[in-house]
Scaffold this motif. Structure first.
Motif, PDB file in Angstrom:
ATOM      1  N   LEU A  26      35.100  71.982 104.319  1.00 42.61           N
ATOM      2  CA  LEU A  26      34.482  73.281 104.615  1.00 42.61           C
ATOM      3  C   LEU A  26      34.880  73.669 106.028  1.00 42.61           C
ATOM      4  O   LEU A  26      34.841  72.841 106.935  1.00 42.61           O
ATOM      5  CB  LEU A  26      32.957  73.161 104.583  1.00 42.61           C
ATOM      6  CG  LEU A  26      32.218  73.123 103.260  1.00 42.61           C
ATOM      7  CD1 LEU A  26      30.720  73.120 103.513  1.00 42.61           C
ATOM      8  CD2 LEU A  26      32.614  74.289 102.394  1.00 42.61           C
ATOM      9  N   HIS A  70      27.365  78.420 105.640  1.00 44.03           N
ATOM     10  CA  HIS A  70      27.123  78.585 104.192  1.00 44.03           C
ATOM     11  C   HIS A  70      26.357  79.896 104.031  1.00 44.03           C
ATOM     12  O   HIS A  70      25.299  80.076 104.609  1.00 44.03           O
ATOM     13  CB  HIS A  70      26.284  77.393 103.700  1.00 44.03           C
ATOM     14  CG  HIS A  70      25.662  77.534 102.345  1.00 44.03           C
ATOM     15  ND1 HIS A  70      25.871  76.603 101.329  1.00 44.03           N
ATOM     16  CD2 HIS A  70      24.832  78.466 101.804  1.00 44.03           C
ATOM     17  CE1 HIS A  70      25.190  76.966 100.249  1.00 44.03           C
ATOM     18  NE2 HIS A  70      24.565  78.090 100.517  1.00 44.03           N
ATOM     19  N   THR A 126      31.597  78.973 103.092  1.00 43.29           N
ATOM     20  CA  THR A 126      31.258  78.692 101.703  1.00 43.29           C
ATOM     21  C   THR A 126      30.161  79.663 101.269  1.00 43.29           C
ATOM     22  O   THR A 126      29.385  80.120 102.117  1.00 43.29           O
ATOM     23  CB  THR A 126      30.792  77.225 101.515  1.00 43.29           C
ATOM     24  OG1 THR A 126      30.487  77.005 100.143  1.00 43.29           O
ATOM     25  CG2 THR A 126      29.584  76.884 102.368  1.00 43.29           C
ATOM     26  N   GLN A 182      30.139  77.743  95.633  1.00 43.32           N
ATOM     27  CA  GLN A 182      29.222  76.718  95.152  1.00 43.32           C
ATOM     28  C   GLN A 182      28.057  77.295  94.355  1.00 43.32           C
ATOM     29  O   GLN A 182      27.853  78.503  94.352  1.00 43.32           O
ATOM     30  CB  GLN A 182      28.738  75.843  96.282  1.00 43.32           C
ATOM     31  CG  GLN A 182      28.090  76.502  97.449  1.00 43.32           C
ATOM     32  CD  GLN A 182      27.631  75.420  98.418  1.00 43.32           C
ATOM     33  OE1 GLN A 182      26.601  74.783  98.170  1.00 43.32           O
ATOM     34  NE2 GLN A 182      28.378  75.217  99.506  1.00 43.32           N
ATOM     35  N   ARG A 184      34.807  78.230 100.167  1.00 48.65           N
ATOM     36  CA  ARG A 184      34.417  77.475  98.982  1.00 48.65           C
ATOM     37  C   ARG A 184      33.301  78.183  98.217  1.00 48.65           C
ATOM     38  O   ARG A 184      32.414  78.787  98.826  1.00 48.65           O
ATOM     39  CB  ARG A 184      33.932  76.083  99.388  1.00 48.65           C
ATOM     40  CG  ARG A 184      34.915  75.247 100.168  1.00 48.65           C
ATOM     41  CD  ARG A 184      36.144  74.895  99.367  1.00 48.65           C
ATOM     42  NE  ARG A 184      37.001  73.952 100.089  1.00 48.65           N
ATOM     43  CZ  ARG A 184      38.198  73.562  99.644  1.00 48.65           C
ATOM     44  NH1 ARG A 184      38.682  74.060  98.511  1.00 48.65           N
ATOM     45  NH2 ARG A 184      38.920  72.695 100.343  1.00 48.65           N
TER      46      ARG A 184
END
Ligand code: SF4
Length: 597
Positions: free
Chosen positions: A27, A240, A271, A36, A34
């Motif tokens: 990451l 994130h 991400t 998820q 990414r």
């Protein structure tokens, strides 16, 4: 301006972040953004979790989260991981921890990453208002250090990564009392945990600042990035991104695109998780499409213009509507504090003119060809200068056909023209000519571009021209205004995506509640799967429908639980009764709006 969160308002390049390894997946650094998601299966049912995980892997999910409510349940992670590996996948698994440090200490043995929520990891969360002296505050911090350090040391020893994931609404009493339920409180809470991790020379972690309100979410992430930059270059931890409880259907996708898309467009985010109240598998194509939109945006040339954060008339950390002056366009007031107007084209107007009476709230308000709007190239300094000499406010917009990133182009226009001139925002500068264009892509792109600008207080009207179908483009316009909090025309739902803690069928229940209450303009209803996180994370909902026990529902007014253990099959009716008791009910219109394509 205090320290900015990006090099310039026109920046579209990615914020450099250190690389953090989550098992085989990196990451940050030069790693791609990414995608998820999170399992909704019960963590006690290993086979169900393994099967769901493999379905997500097949759909392109790169990291999978699973809740671990207790130490006992966390033990089952061993079997879940073993099962996934036995099926040939090395997808990294993250354990989601709330309230239970002992569950974290078990989970860290089996997973590649552990997510902790600083608001409830070891801090009190009783919604109690207390004044903390500095000594008491420091004492509490010491207690958190004692509770969190063992996990940090164990994660460091095992090479396990971590996410310090703060959520709006689930901040601890201590933080709430000192900072309120604010972006600043979210940042402070996360940095406390980061400081503990760093005190053990542990740096394998990422941050998240989630909220269900895209505006709050954007402000919190920006504030975090600005703060990390002020802490020092080695605070370059990956990010994130996610909008919590975004809900289902178009609304869930639009809210996610406004929050996640705006930040990615600003270069923030390594991400992403799109949390929808649907099977997790449907989150992947939405997240993937958002990442692709950003990869394309970064192929574009950033606008070369001399503009710094000190030059902009808006505060990226605190919402305020740009102070344009009111004008009259086609008999409608626009600008100033007027509601943000919905534009359409003559061609689309003609296509729906025969059924306006049946289109309910989705009315086309102004036809661009009749509006007298001035199409401007924000790089054309002569045109800008001429505009700024005008005494009367003019409706202006960025001209079609320019090869400029949309958000940057309208930011430059808003920064250069006299604020008295109202601005018509566009989702794209290249009107669609393809009736078969991918609607999801158009919807995400329009939500990102229009949502980002509206959340910065820029814009007095919007025109969706990326979608050719008249009805769809109008519905999208109104749904983007609702999701960015700019124009409320229907009920707003805060619905959790469900996880292993969920105590009733969230998807079908959310549908049932939506069918019964979808016409309650401006009412906010939260549908939350469990009592553990539900009440904290339903933000400022007016009413809450929360799983209290298997098949039993608690009802809330605001943050206060008022009815308990209602059998599920009676709960929606009791919710309606509660709304009536609080005079927020109106009967549904006899005719449902026919908007069509
Ligand atoms: S509120 Fe929903 S997503 Fe959050 S922990 Fe409870 S069931 Fe899971």
């Amino acid at each position: 301006m205090s320290r900015p969160y990006s090099p310039s308002p026109l920046n579209i390049s990615r914020r450099p972040a250190r690389s953090v390894g989550v098992g085989p997946v990196g990451l940050g650094g030069d790693n791609p953004i990414r995608v998820q998601s999170m399992l909704t299966s019960d963590t006690r049912e290993a086979e169900a979790c393994i099967e769901e995980a493999m379905g997500l892997v097949e759909a392109g999910c790169e990291i999978i989260r699973v809740t671990a409510q207790t130490r006992k349940i966390a033990e089952n992670l061993e079997h879940i991981l073993a099962g996934i590996r036995a099926k040939g996948s090395d997808v990294p698994v993250v354990a989601d921890i709330h309230f239970k440090p002992d569950a974290a200490m078990e989970a860290v043995k089996w997973v590649e990453k552990v997510r902790v929520n600083p608001g409830n990891y070891a801090d009190k969360k009783k919604f109690v208002v207390l004044e903390y002296t500095d000594e008491e505050y420091a004492e509490e911090l010491g207690r958190i250090d004692e509770a969190f350090s063992p996990l940090v040391l164990e994660a460091k020893k095992r090479g396990v990564a971590m996410r310090i994931g703060t959520n709006h609404g689930s901040l601890s009493d201590r933080i709430m009392n000192r900072f309120g339920d604010t972006p600043l409180g979210m940042v402070e809470s996360a940095l406390e945990f980061a400081n503990i991790a760093r005190s053990h020379d542990y740096h394998n972690f990422v941050f998240s600042m989630k909220a269900s309100n895209p505006k709050v979410m954007i402000e919190a992430y920006r504030l975090l990035i600005a703060r990390l930059a002020s802490e020092g270059d080695d605070w370059n931890y990956p990010i994130h991104l996610g909008v919590t409880e975004a809900g289902d259907g178009e609304d869930g996708r639009i809210k996610s695109a406004i929050g996640i898309g705006s930040l990615l467009a600003d270069g923030i985010g390594d991400t992403v998780r799109v949390s929808l109240t649907e099977d997790a598998i449907y989150e992947i194509p939405v997240a993937r499409a958002l990442v692709e939109l950003i990869e394309e945006l970064r192929q574009q040339k950033p606008i070369k213009a001399d503009l710094s954060w000190d030059d902009v008339p808006w505060n990226p950390f605190e919402y305020e509507r740009r102070a344009s002056e009111k004008i009259d366009v086609m008999g409608l007031a626009l600008g100033g504090d007027e509601t943000i107007r919905v534009f359409t084209t003559q061609e689309k107007w003609n296509a729906v003119a025969h059924k306006l009476a049946k289109m309910g709230d989705f009315q086309p308000e102004i036809v661009i060809e009749q509006s007298g709007v001035r199409e401007i190239d924000p790089l054309d300094t002569a045109a800008i200068a001429e505009l700024n000499t005008m005494t009367e406010p003019q409706l202006i917009t960025v001209a079609d056909g320019l090869e400029l990133p949309v958000i940057s182009a309208f930011r430059l226009l808003a920064a250069r023209v006299d604020p008295k001139h109202p601005i018509l925002l566009k989702d794209t500068l290249h009107p669609s000519t393809d009736p078969e264009a991918d609607f999801q892509r158009t919807m995400l792109n329009a939500s990102m571009n229009l949502g980002s600008l509206i959340c910065d207080g820029i814009g007095d009207a919007i025109l969706v021209q990326g979608e050719q179908a008249p009805g769809q483009s109008l519905r999208l316009s109104y749904n983007i205004l609702q999701a960015s909090g700019a124009r409320i025309f229907k009920t707003d739902y805060v619905a959790c995506p469900s996880c292993g803690r969920t105590l009733f069928n969230l998807q079908s229940t959310t549908q049932k509640i939506r069918e019964a209450t979808g016409h309650l303009k401006g009412v906010r209803i939260a549908v939350m799967g469990c009592i553990v996180n539900g009440p904290g994370e339903m933000a400022d909902a007016d009413f809450g429908y929360v799983g209290g026990a298997p098949g039993k529902i608690n009802l809330y007014v605001g943050k206060e639980a008022v009815k308990f253990n209602i059998p599920e099959d009676e709960a929606v009716d009791q919710l309606i009764d509660l709304i009536k008791e609080h005079d927020r009910w109106i009967d549904a219109p006899l005719e449902v709006a026919e908007i069509g394509d």
